[in-house]
Design an enzyme around this catalytic site. Structure first.
Site, short mmCIF file in Angstrom:
data_model
loop_
_atom_site.label_atom_id
_atom_site.label_comp_id
_atom_site.label_asym_id
_atom_site.label_seq_id
_atom_site.Cartn_x
_atom_site.Cartn_y
_atom_site.Cartn_z
N TYR A 44 0.86 -1.19 0.00
CA TYR A 44 0.00 0.00 0.00
C TYR A 44 0.90 1.23 0.00
CZ TYR A 44 -4.21 2.76 0.67
OH TYR A 44 -5.22 3.65 0.51
N LYS A 99 -21.44 -20.00 -8.06
CA LYS A 99 -20.68 -19.95 -9.31
C LYS A 99 -19.24 -19.52 -9.02
CE LYS A 99 -21.60 -20.34 -13.81
NZ LYS A 99 -22.52 -21.29 -14.44
#
Length: 445
Positions: A44, A99
């Site tokens: 970061y 899914k």
């Protein structure tokens, strides 16, 4: 039949219990090492600013500096979910999360479920276009016909990433694979058999198209919707031919004798029945199955309940019966295709997914099934067979390169090896977190 009904009711009750305990099926975990707080200077701020600048200067760097190239968007408006119909975006979320689980566990692909409150096709298209920078590919799911055709048409070829409608292309690929295996078992040829398609929504419309591409003869096909056999005298379809142009084309390509009737007439003398219609049982009557040719092949693939129970179809004379369910032999389920296929097209950064890709995936599945040993109760590999996913991935990547739609080149054996490694890593992490023998209905954290 009572055994099948009892088993279905038991699975439904256990599924509700498991979902309530675990509150979904997918979570996010780091893919990079974090040994301490100092590492965030790289992952970061301040280090990530250099990475962002690199992508701003050269957008293609997003494929190598971020996870975009390994991430698929699963987009649904919930207008045609399984066999449940238009149940809406919120109710579609359990299916789309499932899914995403299949993508990850079966193909090593990260996928994000995005269920959207947008009924208008144009709004769905606009939504997908706006999220494109975050994903390497898009999987459209459970969108009603004919809307799903228009959405796919509008997105394919206009986005810089592939768009696939699994209810169409994935279903067609696995149905073709299952049929080719079944024809091997009974000793018949695709170009010579009579085929009946029951139901002509997204699934069987694509099945019809891929069957033709694979060598099936439209003159030997009969196609039946909820109002009966399709033919050029179907005024209800002719009057709406612009909106239903796929169905109208099938009216003109099949049933040249303009035979009237319904399911029984469609199956009379047929070698093959492929049904993707509405949940049964009782949609396909046993008497209609009895009227099929010798060594008949019947795929009853409606979810969550097949159009006819397998044991009833076999008692009526079908030699080979398949369904979309994992609790019966011969599961014909698009989960055998899309995890591996997406792994392959992502690995070569394909620009789109073609019917050629779907054909390559189907033939790869048949090849793996033959290697495992074909018979009437095992037409296709199990869903969890890693080598099936690797075969499909390698075939999809190779097909994309051959068609000139891959941005980078990779050898099929490299794609194969990487797919096996990715899937094995996912399963090892899952086993480490939850154990191999713990019940899915156990206590969740």
């Amino acid at each position: 039949m009572k055994d099948s009904e009892t088993r279905s009711a038991d699975i439904a009750a256990r599924a509700l219990d498991a979902h309530r305990r675990w509150r979904g099926k997918i979570q996010s975990l780091p893919k990079c090492p974090v040994h301490g707080i100092d590492d965030f200077a790289l992952w970061y701020t301040p280090g990530v600013a250099a990475v962002a600048r690199a992508v701003a200067e050269t957008p293609d760097e997003a494929w190598t500096l971020t996870g975009r190239g390994d991430r698929v968007a699963i987009v649904s408006d919930g207008s045609r979910v399984l066999g449940l119909g238009d149940i809406g975006a919120e109710a579609a979320m359990p299916v789309m999360e499932g899914k995403a689980l299949l993508f990850k566990y079966l193909g090593g692909v990260d996928a994000t479920a995005l269920c959207i409150d947008a009924e208008d096709p144009g709004k769905i298209v606009d939504f997908v276009r706006t999220i494109t920078p975050s994903f390497g590919a898009v999987n459209l799911e459970d969108i009603a016909t004919p809307k799903c055709f228009r959405v796919l048409e509008a997105l394919q070829g206009t986005l810089p990433i592939p768009v696939w409608h699994d209810d169409q292309q994935g279903t067609a690929a696995v149905a073709l694979a299952g049929l080719l295996s079944a024809l091997d078992v009974v000793g018949k040829s695709l170009g010579e058999v009579r085929i009946a398609l029951i139901g002509i929504g997204a699934a069987n419309t694509a099945v019809y198209r891929l069957l033709k591409a694979a060598g099936a003869d439209p003159d030997l096909m009969r196609v039946c919707d909820s109002k009966g056999l399709l033919h050029a005298n179907r005024g209800d379809i002719a009057g709406d031919r612009n909106r239903l142009r796929e169905k109208w084309a099938i009216c003109n390509e099949t049933n040249k004798d303009r035979l009237p009737g319904g399911i029984s007439e469609a199956l009379d003398g047929a070698d093959v029945c492929i049904a993707f219609s509405r949940p049964g049982p009782g949609v396909i009557p046993p008497d209609a199955v009895s009227g099929m040719a010798a060594d008949a092949i019947l795929f009853a693939c409606a979810n969550p309940t097949p159009e006819i129970w397998p044991e009833v179809a076999q008692a009526a004379g079908a030699r080979i019966v398949a369904t979309g369910r994992s609790d019966f032999p011969n599961q014909v389920n698009n989960a055998l295709v899309f995890p591996g296929l997406f792994r392959g097209i992502l690995d070569v950064r394909a620009e789109r997914i073609t019917d050629g890709t779907a054909l390559a995936a189907a033939h790869a599945l048949v090849g793996r099934a033959r290697a495992l040993g074909l018979d009437g109760m095992a037409l296709l590999p199990r869903l969890d067979d890693m080598e099936s996913a690797a075969a499909v991935a390698a075939a999809a990547a190779d097909s994309a390169q051959a068609e000139g739609i891959a941005r980078i080149r990779r050898k099929p054996e490299q794609v194969w090896d990487d797919t096996i490694a990715r899937i094995a890593a996912v399963r090892a992490v899952t086993a480490a977190m939850f154990g191999n023998g713990d019940s899915v209905t156990g206590d969740a954290p």
